[in-house]
Motif scaffolding. Structure first.
Motif, PDB file in Angstrom:
ATOM      1  N   ARG A 178       0.778  -1.383  -0.083  1.00  0.00           N
ATOM      2  CA  ARG A 178       0.076   0.072   0.065  1.00  0.00           C
ATOM      3  C   ARG A 178       1.133   1.197  -0.125  1.00  0.00           C
ATOM      4  O   ARG A 178       2.069   1.254   0.575  1.00  0.00           O
ATOM      5  CB  ARG A 178      -0.725  -0.055   1.143  1.00  0.00           C
ATOM      6  N   THR A 179       0.575   2.209  -0.931  1.00  0.00           N
ATOM      7  CA  THR A 179       1.439   3.362  -1.149  1.00  0.00           C
ATOM      8  C   THR A 179       0.740   4.675  -1.048  1.00  0.00           C
ATOM      9  O   THR A 179      -0.408   4.731  -1.386  1.00  0.00           O
ATOM     10  CB  THR A 179       2.075   3.225  -2.494  1.00  0.00           C
ATOM     11  N   ILE A 180       1.533   5.792  -0.437  1.00  0.00           N
ATOM     12  CA  ILE A 180       1.041   6.955  -0.435  1.00  0.00           C
ATOM     13  C   ILE A 180       2.209   7.793  -1.146  1.00  0.00           C
ATOM     14  O   ILE A 180       3.271   7.512  -0.976  1.00  0.00           O
ATOM     15  CB  ILE A 180       0.668   7.665   0.780  1.00  0.00           C
ATOM     16  N   SER A 181       1.970   9.064  -1.675  1.00  0.00           N
ATOM     17  CA  SER A 181       3.097   9.831  -2.380  1.00  0.00           C
ATOM     18  C   SER A 181       2.580  11.045  -1.996  1.00  0.00           C
ATOM     19  O   SER A 181       1.432  11.534  -1.802  1.00  0.00           O
ATOM     20  CB  SER A 181       2.788   9.389  -3.862  1.00  0.00           C
TER      21      SER A 181
ATOM     22  N   PHE B 116       7.660   9.257  -1.599  1.00  0.00           N
ATOM     23  CA  PHE B 116       6.590   8.172  -1.413  1.00  0.00           C
ATOM     24  C   PHE B 116       6.762   7.247  -0.095  1.00  0.00           C
ATOM     25  O   PHE B 116       7.828   7.269   0.666  1.00  0.00           O
ATOM     26  CB  PHE B 116       6.625   7.206  -2.670  1.00  0.00           C
ATOM     27  N   LEU B 117       5.925   6.573   0.362  1.00  0.00           N
ATOM     28  CA  LEU B 117       6.004   5.835   1.335  1.00  0.00           C
ATOM     29  C   LEU B 117       5.340   4.280   1.112  1.00  0.00           C
ATOM     30  O   LEU B 117       4.069   4.344   0.676  1.00  0.00           O
ATOM     31  CB  LEU B 117       5.476   6.073   2.639  1.00  0.00           C
ATOM     32  N   HIS B 118       6.176   3.113   1.096  1.00  0.00           N
ATOM     33  CA  HIS B 118       5.570   1.954   0.793  1.00  0.00           C
ATOM     34  C   HIS B 118       5.350   1.374   2.109  1.00  0.00           C
ATOM     35  O   HIS B 118       6.503   1.211   2.886  1.00  0.00           O
ATOM     36  CB  HIS B 118       6.467   1.410  -0.300  1.00  0.00           C
ATOM     37  N   ALA B 119       4.199   0.452   2.502  1.00  0.00           N
ATOM     38  CA  ALA B 119       4.028  -0.521   3.358  1.00  0.00           C
ATOM     39  C   ALA B 119       4.195  -1.959   2.764  1.00  0.00           C
ATOM     40  O   ALA B 119       3.043  -1.999   1.948  1.00  0.00           O
ATOM     41  CB  ALA B 119       2.750  -0.340   4.182  1.00  0.00           C
TER      42      ALA B 119
ATOM     43  N   LEU C 287       8.006  -4.137   5.816  1.00  0.00           N
ATOM     44  CA  LEU C 287       8.715  -3.380   6.088  1.00  0.00           C
ATOM     45  C   LEU C 287       8.132  -1.941   5.354  1.00  0.00           C
ATOM     46  O   LEU C 287       7.630  -2.008   4.233  1.00  0.00           O
ATOM     47  CB  LEU C 287      10.018  -3.586   4.891  1.00  0.00           C
ATOM     48  N   VAL C 288       8.108  -0.869   6.109  1.00  0.00           N
ATOM     49  CA  VAL C 288       7.951   0.455   5.722  1.00  0.00           C
ATOM     50  C   VAL C 288       9.263   1.140   5.420  1.00  0.00           C
ATOM     51  O   VAL C 288      10.046   1.220   5.865  1.00  0.00           O
ATOM     52  CB  VAL C 288       7.302   1.340   6.961  1.00  0.00           C
ATOM     53  N   ASN C 289       8.820   1.831   4.006  1.00  0.00           N
ATOM     54  CA  ASN C 289      10.039   2.367   3.375  1.00  0.00           C
ATOM     55  C   ASN C 289       9.519   3.895   2.867  1.00  0.00           C
ATOM     56  O   ASN C 289       8.586   4.090   1.966  1.00  0.00           O
ATOM     57  CB  ASN C 289      10.252   1.640   2.069  1.00  0.00           C
ATOM     58  N   LEU C 290      10.183   4.568   3.311  1.00  0.00           N
ATOM     59  CA  LEU C 290       9.685   6.237   2.998  1.00  0.00           C
ATOM     60  C   LEU C 290      11.042   6.753   2.165  1.00  0.00           C
ATOM     61  O   LEU C 290      12.088   6.647   2.560  1.00  0.00           O
ATOM     62  CB  LEU C 290       9.612   7.044   4.223  1.00  0.00           C
ATOM     63  N   TRP C 291      10.988   7.297   1.242  1.00  0.00           N
ATOM     64  CA  TRP C 291      11.919   8.066   0.506  1.00  0.00           C
ATOM     65  C   TRP C 291      11.331   9.369   0.102  1.00  0.00           C
ATOM     66  O   TRP C 291      10.276   9.801  -0.457  1.00  0.00           O
ATOM     67  CB  TRP C 291      12.064   7.278  -1.046  1.00  0.00           C
ATOM     68  N   ASN C 292      12.274  10.443   0.233  1.00  0.00           N
ATOM     69  CA  ASN C 292      12.104  11.807   0.030  1.00  0.00           C
ATOM     70  C   ASN C 292      13.038  12.627  -0.613  1.00  0.00           C
ATOM     71  O   ASN C 292      14.341  12.517  -0.274  1.00  0.00           O
ATOM     72  CB  ASN C 292      11.472  12.641   1.186  1.00  0.00           C
ATOM     73  N   PRO C 293      13.203  13.091  -1.841  1.00  0.00           N
ATOM     74  CA  PRO C 293      14.143  13.904  -2.401  1.00  0.00           C
ATOM     75  C   PRO C 293      14.369  15.175  -1.780  1.00  0.00           C
ATOM     76  O   PRO C 293      13.299  15.872  -1.053  1.00  0.00           O
ATOM     77  CB  PRO C 293      13.505  14.335  -3.812  1.00  0.00           C
ATOM     78  N   LEU C 294      15.519  15.529  -1.797  1.00  0.00           N
ATOM     79  CA  LEU C 294      15.850  16.809  -0.906  1.00  0.00           C
ATOM     80  C   LEU C 294      16.731  17.791  -1.768  1.00  0.00           C
ATOM     81  O   LEU C 294      17.191  17.504  -2.963  1.00  0.00           O
ATOM     82  CB  LEU C 294      17.259  16.419   0.278  1.00  0.00           C
TER      83      LEU C 294
END
Length: 427
Positions: A116-119, A132-135, A209-216
């Motif tokens: 399940r994903t939110i962006s 994004f964040l993936h569960a 595994l919860v994976n959050l990725w964010n550009p800086l």
């Protein structure tokens, strides 16, 4: 004028009363009655089995848009949760030194069985990239926890590393709570690999595994400790909610119909145990001998699938073995396991998953087996709708185009024991 009562009526009443009195006098005295005590309420036994999230339960791991906005500077237009997962899966790029640092660069959804994903948009990013964040659900707790072990090793060992130039990780690890682990931080890579910084955060609980990725952009980065704490707390809440749900509604096993190996293939069922008489977990020799009158085609390459062709030649199955031993059946595919393999076989001659057959629209599979994940793999051009069980069985409905497209058709159905998938090896 008042009514009069005749002597005959009075005498009859008197006689009845006297008779009743006599009967009452002869009857035994009733035993004293005790009032029933309130029935004791039996509390259900708390669920203590494997902590495995499936389907829409993964939504329990997703933070709200308000929570994200508080810890991710510049995050806007946070999406609603989606069950669609896009994968690159190309495996390209240089290898970092040390090898464990590749854990940060690896596509974390590889080998997952649900998502399940939110962006969100990043307002101050000139390239208009999205965070994004993936569960991500894995087949069992062991797989998810092994991945988190690798990521934590990378966090400890990769404060500086080489990735075709100088690279570094700077982050914070949250205090663990109830088997929940979390950490977050910034990865900086060299100009040769595009340069810049990326913010990563991870949490693990049960098989997720919860994976959050964010550009800086610029020097402003999220507070690593705040993000790790948010993911940890959300995972802890999800753990409690799932245990409460499984306590109130203990998981049930799928009923597997009796199999007649001599029946037409079209009467066989695709179940968690296998396809008709061919069973997941059997040796390949036993599995191949379970189909009377079939033609057996050997693998075209080492580690490739065995092919079983019906006596009429109108239908075929593919059997894949475990990577570890090459002898035990790990997956069985009815029809094709690739989107671009040409016209689908005749579903009327093949086994079915419930009432869903090859040639049906994938919408029929989604309706019959809700809660799955729609997957697009960019590198191979494959599309599928996938559902997983709590014991790590994965059903893959391979489609001829994107799952969301109108009239997308099923070209193959696979049952796999995903618990025997190999762990990613970072050397």
């Amino acid at each position: 004028m008042p009514r009069s009562t005749s002597p005959r009526a009075v005498g009859f009443v008197a006689m009845v009363a006297a008779t009743a009195f006599a009967l009452a006098a002869c009857a035994p005295e009733p035993e004293p009655q005790t009032s029933p005590s309130p029935s004791a309420t039996t509390e259900p036994v708390a669920y203590s089995g494997p902590l495995v999230f499936v389907g829409d339960e993964l939504g329990l791991l997703l933070p709200t848009s308000e929570e994200l906005a508080q810890v991710i500077p510049g995050a806007t237009d946070v999406s609603m949760p989606t069950d669609t997962l896009a994968q690159a899966s190309d495996g390209g790029g240089p290898q970092p030194a040390s090898a464990i640092c590749a854990a940060f660069i690896t596509e974390q959804s590889l080998w997952s069985v649900g998502a399940r994903t939110i962006s969100w948009k990043v307002s101050d990013d000139a390239d208009a990239r999205t965070g994004f964040l993936h569960a991500l659900a894995f087949a069992d707790e062991a797989q998810a926890q092994a991945r988190m072990d690798q990521l934590l090793d990378a966090a400890e060992q990769c404060t500086t590393f080489d990735y075709n130039g100088a690279a570094a990780f700077d982050g914070a690890v949250a205090d663990p709570a109830d088997d929940v682990r979390a950490f977050a931080g910034t990865v900086t890579v060299s100009e040769i690999e595009g340069g810049g910084k990326m913010f990563h955060a991870f949490a693990s609980v049960g098989n997720v595994l919860v994976n959050l990725w964010n550009p800086l952009a610029g020097e402003t980065a999220p507070d690593a400790d705040a993000v790790a704490t948010l993911l940890r707390d959300r995972a802890e809440q999800a753990r409690t909610s799932l245990i409460d749900e499984l306590t109130a509604n203990p998981p049930l096993s799928e009923e597997v119909p009796v199999v007649d190996a001599a029946a037409p293939w079209s009467e066989w069922a695709i179940t968690r145990d296998g396809v008709g008489p061919i069973l997941i977990g059997d040796s390949i020799d036993v599995a191949l001998s379970a189909v009377p009158g079939a033609q057996i085609v050997d693998p075209e390459y080492d580690g490739g699938p065995w092919k079983v062709v019906s006596a009429s030649g109108s239908a075929s199955l593919s059997l894949s073995t475990q990577v570890q031993d090459g002898k035990t059946v790990a997956a069985i595919t009815v029809g094709s396991d690739r989107t671009l393999d040409g016209a689908p076989q005749d579903g009327a001659a093949l086994p079915s998953r419930g009432d869903v057959r090859i040639g049906d629209t994938v919408a029929q599979a989604v309706a019959a087996f809700p809660g799955g994940t729609s997957i697009r793999v960019a590198s191979s051009g494959d599309y599928s709708y996938e559902t997983a069980t709590r014991d790590g069985r994965l059903f893959r409905f391979r489609t001829d185009r994107g799952v969301a497209e109108a009239d997308a058709v099923i070209v193959g159905i696979t049952i796999e024991d995903a618990t025997v998938r190999p762990t990613l090896d970072f050397g």
